[in-house]
Design a protein around this motif. Sequence first.
Motif, PDB file in Angstrom:
ATOM      1  N   HIS A  65     -12.635  -1.631 -11.593  1.00 16.78           N
ATOM      2  CA  HIS A  65     -11.636  -2.081 -10.612  1.00 16.78           C
ATOM      3  C   HIS A  65     -10.673  -3.074 -11.270  1.00 16.78           C
ATOM      4  O   HIS A  65     -11.009  -4.232 -11.479  1.00 16.78           O
ATOM      5  N   HIS A  67      -6.159  -4.010 -11.662  1.00 22.47           N
ATOM      6  CA  HIS A  67      -4.758  -3.778 -11.246  1.00 22.47           C
ATOM      7  C   HIS A  67      -3.859  -4.140 -12.426  1.00 22.47           C
ATOM      8  O   HIS A  67      -3.074  -5.088 -12.348  1.00 22.47           O
ATOM      9  N   LYS A 129      -5.407   0.639 -11.236  1.00 17.39           N
ATOM     10  CA  LYS A 129      -4.739   1.018  -9.988  1.00 17.39           C
ATOM     11  C   LYS A 129      -3.238   0.753 -10.060  1.00 17.39           C
ATOM     12  O   LYS A 129      -2.801  -0.169 -10.745  1.00 17.39           O
ATOM     13  N   HIS A 220     -10.807  -0.756  -0.792  1.00 22.21           N
ATOM     14  CA  HIS A 220     -10.902  -2.218  -0.798  1.00 22.21           C
ATOM     15  C   HIS A 220     -11.436  -2.619   0.574  1.00 22.21           C
ATOM     16  O   HIS A 220     -10.746  -2.439   1.585  1.00 22.21           O
ATOM     17  N   HIS A 243     -15.293  -5.219  -3.116  1.00 20.38           N
ATOM     18  CA  HIS A 243     -15.281  -6.589  -2.578  1.00 20.38           C
ATOM     19  C   HIS A 243     -16.584  -6.849  -1.826  1.00 20.38           C
ATOM     20  O   HIS A 243     -17.423  -7.573  -2.317  1.00 20.38           O
ATOM     21  N   ASP A 294     -11.529  -6.920 -11.208  1.00 24.32           N
ATOM     22  CA  ASP A 294     -10.378  -6.927 -10.297  1.00 24.32           C
ATOM     23  C   ASP A 294      -9.159  -7.544 -10.979  1.00 24.32           C
ATOM     24  O   ASP A 294      -8.316  -8.154 -10.318  1.00 24.32           O
TER      25      ASP A 294
HETATM   26 ZN   LIG Z   1      -8.392  -4.930  -6.067  1.00 24.20          ZN
END
Ligand SMILES: [Zn+2]
Length: 376
Positions: A65, A67, A129, A220, A243, A294
């Motif tokens: 995960h 970004h 992502k 998410h 999460h 994340d």
């Molecule tokens: Zn995220």
Amino acid sequence: MTSLLITNIGELVTWDSERPVLRDAALVVEHGKVTWFGDRTKAPDADAVRDVGGAAVIPGFVDSHTHLVFAGDRSAEFEARMSGRPYEAGGIRTTVAATRAATDEQLAANVARHLAQMRALGTTTVEIKSGYGLTVHDEARSLAVARQATEETTFLGAHVVPADIDVAGYVDLVTGPMLEACAPYARWIDVFCEDGAFGADESRTVLAAGAAAGLQPRVHANQLGPGPGVQVAAEAGAAAADHCTHLDDADVAALADTGVVAGLLPGVEFSTRSPYPDARRLIDAGVTVALATDCNPGSSYTSSMPFCIALAVREMGMTPLEALWSATKGGAFSLRRDDVGHLAVGAKADLVVLDAPSHVHLAYRPGVPLAAPLTS
Ligand SMILES: [Zn+2]
């Protein structure tokens, strides 16, 4: 050279069902795959030999995960938050504006810089992502950039609703022309199911449209408060609900019953000074847990899986071995991969050598760069 024997391994973590952790071990790599492992004294001959001097060898981390396609940073926002000062400017919109203004080359260079940091810290598989473009053009080029770096790409047009459009109109865009432009570059579809972002019905619509376009769902879920995210993920047959900070008993039961992986992202709670998710509760209920960074410029700007392992052990009730499993094999489950995250025979030879005799040191010596991929 066709076969490489790695020997004098003080502790070898394979996650093989028979012998998940071995002492005084050796391992053979051929054509990029593990072909043998076992007691050092029983190792077969090989074309080349590498003695790692008693170090621990573990599977490379699987960061399920991130970004990574963005421009700019939000250090001023972090500084204000850590200083107890209100900070009104921008938030995620700052990153969206910077990302839209960046060229493809600038975005790709930023991804490459972060991937190099990750690799230097032992990460060998990374999911990336979209979600800072929020237009058809900017989401599609974000995913094209991500696809150059990894097969594990996720369309997250449903990250936040842009200021210039209402939720219903934006969901139409995400599930229509944006999905059409992004699907060729994506393996996964994701939605930020949370109060103030996308509700249960909107999230179902996004995931169903993605599935119809051949993308697999992930969500998410339950980051900022209780909500329907986990249940939506379970209904949709999602690979992961990430999460999972605010869960009720029905959420925990749904994760355990359906096998949806709970992705825990403790860099977020660290960076936002928030309560950590309860990993112990999830593991004791039989939920499969993954750990990931994340990595993003707003709520968790770390690219370090060892840092997340240290947080999981110190703050979330995980043992060092559980945290390592979640950062490797758990991440592979989250991405539905059986070739990475372990070192049993047949796995990709994504070996990480620790500058330490055991995996415990990853949490015992936080912040110290102990993990590095084996280079040939
Ligand atoms: Zn995220």
